[in-house]
Every structure is written in C-alpha cells, then in structure tokens.
Design a protein around this motif. Sequence first.
Motif, short mmCIF file in Angstrom:
data_model
loop_
_atom_site.label_atom_id
_atom_site.label_comp_id
_atom_site.label_asym_id
_atom_site.label_seq_id
_atom_site.Cartn_x
_atom_site.Cartn_y
_atom_site.Cartn_z
N PRO A 77 0.81 -1.26 0.10
CA PRO A 77 -0.41 -0.19 0.15
C PRO A 77 0.75 1.46 -0.17
O PRO A 77 2.09 1.08 0.98
N ASN A 78 0.28 2.42 -0.37
CA ASN A 78 1.01 3.80 -0.79
C ASN A 78 0.41 3.97 0.60
O ASN A 78 1.54 5.44 1.31
N ALA A 79 -0.67 3.55 0.93
CA ALA A 79 -1.45 4.52 2.21
C ALA A 79 -0.93 4.41 3.58
O ALA A 79 -1.13 3.23 2.83
N SER A 80 -1.14 5.01 4.09
CA SER A 80 -0.86 5.09 5.79
C SER A 80 -2.36 5.62 6.71
O SER A 80 -3.00 5.55 6.16
N PRO A 81 -2.41 4.64 7.38
CA PRO A 81 -4.01 5.26 8.64
C PRO A 81 -3.98 7.09 8.04
O PRO A 81 -4.99 7.06 8.14
N PHE A 82 -3.18 7.88 8.25
CA PHE A 82 -3.02 9.01 8.04
C PHE A 82 -3.47 9.44 6.94
O PHE A 82 -4.12 10.56 6.50
N SER A 83 -3.06 8.94 5.32
CA SER A 83 -3.21 9.52 4.54
C SER A 83 -3.87 8.53 3.22
O SER A 83 -4.32 8.70 2.56
N ALA A 84 -4.86 7.48 3.94
CA ALA A 84 -5.82 6.60 3.57
C ALA A 84 -6.97 7.80 2.56
O ALA A 84 -7.52 7.32 1.46
N ILE A 85 -7.45 8.41 3.31
CA ILE A 85 -8.36 9.35 2.83
C ILE A 85 -8.39 9.84 1.21
O ILE A 85 -8.87 9.66 0.62
N PHE A 86 -6.82 10.63 1.52
CA PHE A 86 -6.55 11.40 -0.04
C PHE A 86 -6.63 9.80 -1.22
O PHE A 86 -6.27 10.49 -2.05
N TYR A 87 -5.34 8.95 -0.67
CA TYR A 87 -5.59 7.56 -0.95
C TYR A 87 -6.66 7.18 -1.94
O TYR A 87 -6.89 7.45 -3.18
N ILE A 88 -7.55 6.91 -0.58
CA ILE A 88 -8.96 6.77 -2.03
C ILE A 88 -10.01 7.54 -2.59
O ILE A 88 -11.13 7.16 -2.60
#
Length: 106
Positions: A77-88
């Motif tokens: 995953p590129n996303a982390s728990p902190f950036s998940a909203i940005f990625y999805i």
Amino acid sequence: MTKIIVRRRKAIWQDRGRKYTVLLDGREIARVANGSEVEFDVDPGKHTVQMQIDWCHSEKFALDVRLAEPVILECGPNASPFSAIFYITLRKNNYIWLRGWRDVNV
C-alpha cells in the motif's frame, strides 16, 4: 509457460487483514494476503498486471514475458492510516505500489 510471482510486502496497519486481487490482462487470476505471495504460469508474450482492492488499484505493470524467465512482482500500500482518505479519493489509481524485476534463480 513462464512463472510470475507476486509478493506482497507485509504492512503493519494498512490493509493488513484484506487480500489484494491480482489482475492479469484485466482478469482476476489470484488473491494475495498481507505478507504472502502467489505464483501462476502464463504464456510468453505481452501481458499487464494490476493489483486491486475495492475501487482502488495500482498502475498497470506491462510485461514482455519470455519463456523460462520467471518474473517477480512486489506490491504494497502507498497509503498509511494518516493518508488513506487522500488515496481512496484523489489517488485511487495509485493506492497500491507495484514494481518488478526478473530473477533467473527463482
């Protein structure tokens, strides 16, 4: 036939309990769990591989598969728990990273 191996790097948080779908030429061929790998045989020639989870996915990875030359792909995953909203929302086409190389010692 040639072997393609897809290794999913172990993630501590993001998607750790969910499997990624492996798409070969746009069709589902396997599912890979966190920290594991899958392998499958393909005919030599040009192919594309893409990883997917829900509506998010990786970029397509183009391969020119040669006879008896195994191909290893690695993803995570590129996303982390902190950036998940940005990625999805804004980066759903790059939610998963996917890279590969050839290894004659597989």
